[in-house]
Design a protein around this motif. Structure first.
Motif: not given
Length: 124
Positions: A35-38, A51-56
């Motif tokens: 989702g929005h978590m990494l 953490i809250r970050q995108s894979l991109d």
């Protein structure tokens, strides 16, 4: 980024209003998007960070010579790859990471570049 002995140098830094995370590249095994978590899996005492970050975003911040996208939801540190078979990557800690069909060529190219770079370092 590597030093003259081929050791990975540098840090992955994540900052939010409530948290600052600073992980040495050499400790990161792989990252998984949910989702929005990494999820960041490491070989340090903690072993796992969320953490809250995108894979991109993470892909853009990591050095491309060692961290390679292998799936829509995964980035792997190729320094920890033991083997690849049947669409799965086996890491040194015995964890497995899938290779997506769309990312197979990207992963193979990244692994090849990493291996060639290591070979050149050993020959010097």
């Amino acid at each position: 980024m590597e030093n003259e002995r081929g050791k990975l140098i540098g840090y992955y830094v994540y900052q939010s209003p409530t948290k600052t995370l600073c992980l040495p590249y050499e400790s990161i095994l792989f990252m998984e998007s949910e989702g929005h978590m990494l999820h960041i899996y490491t070989n340090d005492a903690n072993g796992h960070y969320r953490i809250r970050q995108s894979l991109d975003q993470a892909t853009d911040e990591l050095p491309g010579d060692c961290f390679v996208r292998c799936h829509r939801g995964y980035i792997v540190n190729v320094a920890f790859v033991c083997s690849v078979q049947n669409g799965m990557i086996l890491l040194r800690n015995n964890q497995t990471v899938p290779i997506g069909r769309a990312w197979k060529a990207n992963f193979a190219a990244g692994l090849s570049v990493f291996c060639e770079t290591r070979k050149e370092i050993r020959e010097e």
